[in-house]
Design a protein around this motif. Structure first.
Motif, PDB file in Angstrom:
ATOM      1  N   MET A 105       0.847  -1.183   0.000  1.00  0.00           N
ATOM      2  CA  MET A 105       0.000   0.000   0.000  1.00  0.00           C
ATOM      3  C   MET A 105       0.891   1.245   0.000  1.00  0.00           C
ATOM      4  SD  MET A 105      -3.146   0.669   2.483  1.00  0.00           S
ATOM      5  CE  MET A 105      -3.758   2.269   2.773  1.00  0.00           C
ATOM      6  N   SER A 106       0.525   2.211  -0.834  1.00  0.00           N
ATOM      7  CA  SER A 106       1.365   3.409  -0.949  1.00  0.00           C
ATOM      8  C   SER A 106       1.058   4.417   0.162  1.00  0.00           C
ATOM      9  CB  SER A 106       1.162   4.062  -2.313  1.00  0.00           C
ATOM     10  OG  SER A 106      -0.160   4.528  -2.436  1.00  0.00           O
ATOM     11  N   GLU A 107       2.050   5.206   0.439  1.00  0.00           N
ATOM     12  CA  GLU A 107       1.928   6.237   1.465  1.00  0.00           C
ATOM     13  C   GLU A 107       0.990   7.348   0.978  1.00  0.00           C
ATOM     14  OE1 GLU A 107       4.786   9.576   3.480  1.00  0.00           O
ATOM     15  OE2 GLU A 107       5.683   7.682   2.868  1.00  0.00           O
ATOM     16  N   ILE A 108       0.173   7.858   1.866  1.00  0.00           N
ATOM     17  CA  ILE A 108      -0.749   8.940   1.507  1.00  0.00           C
ATOM     18  C   ILE A 108       0.046  10.221   1.308  1.00  0.00           C
ATOM     19  CG2 ILE A 108      -2.671  10.365   2.308  1.00  0.00           C
ATOM     20  CD1 ILE A 108      -3.675   7.937   3.868  1.00  0.00           C
ATOM     21  N   LYS A 109      -0.209  10.875   0.175  1.00  0.00           N
ATOM     22  CA  LYS A 109       0.452  12.147  -0.122  1.00  0.00           C
ATOM     23  C   LYS A 109      -0.462  13.296   0.292  1.00  0.00           C
ATOM     24  CE  LYS A 109       2.987  10.420  -4.100  1.00  0.00           C
ATOM     25  NZ  LYS A 109       3.142  10.473  -5.551  1.00  0.00           N
ATOM     26  N   TYR A 110       0.155  14.342   0.796  1.00  0.00           N
ATOM     27  CA  TYR A 110      -0.564  15.558   1.189  1.00  0.00           C
ATOM     28  C   TYR A 110       0.062  16.737   0.458  1.00  0.00           C
ATOM     29  CZ  TYR A 110      -2.797  13.126   5.088  1.00  0.00           C
ATOM     30  OH  TYR A 110      -3.549  12.280   5.849  1.00  0.00           O
ATOM     31  N   ARG A 111      -0.754  17.716   0.138  1.00  0.00           N
ATOM     32  CA  ARG A 111      -0.262  18.959  -0.450  1.00  0.00           C
ATOM     33  C   ARG A 111      -0.979  20.130   0.189  1.00  0.00           C
ATOM     34  NH1 ARG A 111       0.244  17.312  -6.583  1.00  0.00           N
ATOM     35  NH2 ARG A 111       2.257  16.291  -6.436  1.00  0.00           N
ATOM     36  N   LYS A 112      -0.267  21.233   0.255  1.00  0.00           N
ATOM     37  CA  LYS A 112      -0.849  22.467   0.786  1.00  0.00           C
ATOM     38  C   LYS A 112      -1.763  23.106  -0.253  1.00  0.00           C
ATOM     39  CE  LYS A 112       2.969  23.661   3.834  1.00  0.00           C
ATOM     40  NZ  LYS A 112       3.936  24.700   4.200  1.00  0.00           N
ATOM     41  N   VAL A 113      -2.775  23.825   0.225  1.00  0.00           N
ATOM     42  CA  VAL A 113      -3.665  24.574  -0.649  1.00  0.00           C
ATOM     43  C   VAL A 113      -2.852  25.511  -1.544  1.00  0.00           C
ATOM     44  CG1 VAL A 113      -5.489  26.331  -0.708  1.00  0.00           C
ATOM     45  CG2 VAL A 113      -5.640  24.435   0.927  1.00  0.00           C
ATOM     46  N   SER A 114      -1.802  26.082  -0.990  1.00  0.00           N
ATOM     47  CA  SER A 114      -0.989  27.055  -1.731  1.00  0.00           C
ATOM     48  C   SER A 114      -0.399  26.479  -3.021  1.00  0.00           C
ATOM     49  CB  SER A 114       0.123  27.623  -0.850  1.00  0.00           C
ATOM     50  OG  SER A 114       0.988  26.586  -0.421  1.00  0.00           O
ATOM     51  N   THR A 115      -0.235  25.150  -3.091  1.00  0.00           N
ATOM     52  CA  THR A 115       0.310  24.555  -4.319  1.00  0.00           C
ATOM     53  C   THR A 115      -0.681  24.626  -5.476  1.00  0.00           C
ATOM     54  OG1 THR A 115      -0.412  22.308  -3.773  1.00  0.00           O
ATOM     55  CG2 THR A 115       1.790  22.969  -3.030  1.00  0.00           C
ATOM     56  N   SER A 116      -1.936  24.951  -5.175  1.00  0.00           N
ATOM     57  CA  SER A 116      -2.967  25.008  -6.216  1.00  0.00           C
ATOM     58  C   SER A 116      -3.294  26.430  -6.655  1.00  0.00           C
ATOM     59  CB  SER A 116      -4.261  24.359  -5.707  1.00  0.00           C
ATOM     60  OG  SER A 116      -4.887  25.182  -4.734  1.00  0.00           O
ATOM     61  N   LYS A 117      -2.793  27.412  -5.942  1.00  0.00           N
ATOM     62  CA  LYS A 117      -3.226  28.796  -6.199  1.00  0.00           C
ATOM     63  C   LYS A 117      -2.768  29.301  -7.564  1.00  0.00           C
ATOM     64  CE  LYS A 117      -3.983  30.267  -1.543  1.00  0.00           C
ATOM     65  NZ  LYS A 117      -4.029  31.366  -0.631  1.00  0.00           N
ATOM     66  N   VAL A 118      -3.721  29.894  -8.273  1.00  0.00           N
ATOM     67  CA  VAL A 118      -3.474  30.465  -9.587  1.00  0.00           C
ATOM     68  C   VAL A 118      -4.195  31.801  -9.664  1.00  0.00           C
ATOM     69  CG1 VAL A 118      -3.769  30.183 -12.092  1.00  0.00           C
ATOM     70  CG2 VAL A 118      -3.323  28.177 -10.660  1.00  0.00           C
ATOM     71  N   THR A 119      -3.543  32.787 -10.248  1.00  0.00           N
ATOM     72  CA  THR A 119      -4.153  34.091 -10.493  1.00  0.00           C
ATOM     73  C   THR A 119      -3.911  34.450 -11.956  1.00  0.00           C
ATOM     74  OG1 THR A 119      -3.737  34.818  -8.223  1.00  0.00           O
ATOM     75  CG2 THR A 119      -4.161  36.541  -9.847  1.00  0.00           C
ATOM     76  N   ILE A 120      -4.972  34.872 -12.622  1.00  0.00           N
ATOM     77  CA  ILE A 120      -4.823  35.370 -13.989  1.00  0.00           C
ATOM     78  C   ILE A 120      -5.489  36.733 -14.088  1.00  0.00           C
ATOM     79  CG2 ILE A 120      -4.679  33.105 -15.106  1.00  0.00           C
ATOM     80  CD1 ILE A 120      -7.597  33.500 -16.024  1.00  0.00           C
ATOM     81  N   SER A 121      -4.924  37.581 -14.921  1.00  0.00           N
ATOM     82  CA  SER A 121      -5.515  38.893 -15.203  1.00  0.00           C
ATOM     83  C   SER A 121      -5.558  39.073 -16.702  1.00  0.00           C
ATOM     84  CB  SER A 121      -4.682  40.016 -14.572  1.00  0.00           C
ATOM     85  OG  SER A 121      -4.736  39.940 -13.168  1.00  0.00           O
ATOM     86  N   GLU A 122      -6.643  39.663 -17.163  1.00  0.00           N
ATOM     87  CA  GLU A 122      -6.798  39.894 -18.594  1.00  0.00           C
ATOM     88  C   GLU A 122      -7.575  41.181 -18.819  1.00  0.00           C
ATOM     89  OE1 GLU A 122      -8.824  37.758 -22.459  1.00  0.00           O
ATOM     90  OE2 GLU A 122      -7.946  36.492 -20.913  1.00  0.00           O
ATOM     91  N   LEU A 123      -7.088  41.974 -19.754  1.00  0.00           N
ATOM     92  CA  LEU A 123      -7.765  43.202 -20.147  1.00  0.00           C
ATOM     93  C   LEU A 123      -8.960  42.843 -21.016  1.00  0.00           C
ATOM     94  CD1 LEU A 123      -7.618  46.327 -20.074  1.00  0.00           C
ATOM     95  CD2 LEU A 123      -6.317  46.172 -22.212  1.00  0.00           C
ATOM     96  N   MET A 124     -10.126  43.401 -20.691  1.00  0.00           N
ATOM     97  CA  MET A 124     -11.337  43.119 -21.450  1.00  0.00           C
ATOM     98  C   MET A 124     -11.399  44.007 -22.689  1.00  0.00           C
ATOM     99  SD  MET A 124     -12.873  40.611 -19.954  1.00  0.00           S
ATOM    100  CE  MET A 124     -11.227  39.950 -19.659  1.00  0.00           C
ATOM    101  N   LEU A 125     -11.495  43.356 -23.829  1.00  0.00           N
ATOM    102  CA  LEU A 125     -11.447  44.023 -25.124  1.00  0.00           C
ATOM    103  C   LEU A 125     -12.840  44.149 -25.739  1.00  0.00           C
ATOM    104  CD1 LEU A 125      -8.398  42.050 -26.555  1.00  0.00           C
ATOM    105  CD2 LEU A 125      -8.386  44.292 -25.433  1.00  0.00           C
ATOM    106  N   PRO A 126     -12.997  45.035 -26.710  1.00  0.00           N
ATOM    107  CA  PRO A 126     -14.304  45.152 -27.389  1.00  0.00           C
ATOM    108  C   PRO A 126     -14.792  43.826 -27.984  1.00  0.00           C
ATOM    109  CG  PRO A 126     -12.936  47.034 -27.929  1.00  0.00           C
ATOM    110  CD  PRO A 126     -12.064  46.063 -27.163  1.00  0.00           C
TER     111      PRO A 126
END
Length: 183
Positions: A1-22
């Motif tokens: 049986m494999s060891e349970i892996k844990y990850r922090k929420v921070s490893t998933s954080k993504v931010t995107i920014s985009e200028l809204m065009l016509p």
């Protein structure tokens, strides 16, 4: 049986920014909601894939309420993170804000939750790492996800047992703006 892996929420954080065009506007001159939904799906994929380390697909989208319209020329910023993990699924929370670049005014436009599922190279569901919650916000978001899951289960349970053809259900329909016209 494999060891349970844990990850922090921070490893998933993504931010995107985009200028809204016509080219992103709808017939009323505001940014098209479908375009925003497409961006939300992309950031949900990025957050879930980053967290799980594998390809992910969208399983469901929770309610998306468009709180404030987004104008052409505004900068839209989306922030996403994994809030909850199951066996192969993850609930990704997304917050959408727009900023008027000239005035600096920021508006909360919407928030939603996307359920993403991790897949292997053959398209089968695979296990995702368990979650490490490191602060009060992460605990709050996790608990909110648990509440959403329980509400969905309760809703599904009632939906499966509701007989919409019963005389009582048909009688209750008179309270709505409809007319029954059976042929």
């Amino acid at each position: 049986m494999s060891e349970i892996k844990y990850r922090k929420v921070s490893t998933s954080k993504v931010t995107i920014s985009e200028l809204m065009l016509p080219s992103h506007q709808n017939f009323s001159g505001k940014i098209h909601g479908g375009y925003i939904l497409m961006l939300m799906d992309q950031i949900a994929f990025a957050a879930a894939s980053k967290y799980s380390g594998t390809y992910c697909v969208t399983a469901s989208v929770d309610t998306v309420d468009f709180l404030n319209p987004i104008e052409v020329g505004e900068l839209v910023t989306m922030k996403a993170s994994v809030n909850y993990v199951g066996n192969s699924s993850m609930i990704v929370g997304i917050r959408v804000e727009s900023e008027n670049i000239q005035t600096g005014k920021v508006k909360h436009c919407n928030s939603s939750y996307f359920t993403m599922v991790a897949k292997d190279s053959e398209g089968k569901n695979i296990k995702v790492p368990h979650l490490i919650l490191g602060n009060g916000d992460e605990i709050r978001r996790f608990c909110k996800a648990v509440i959403l899951i329980n509400q969905k289960k309760e809703h599904d349970k009632h939906s499966k047992t509701f007989d919409y053809t019963s005389p009582q259900a048909l009688e209750e329909l008179k309270n709505y703006n409809i007319r029954l016209d059976f042929k």
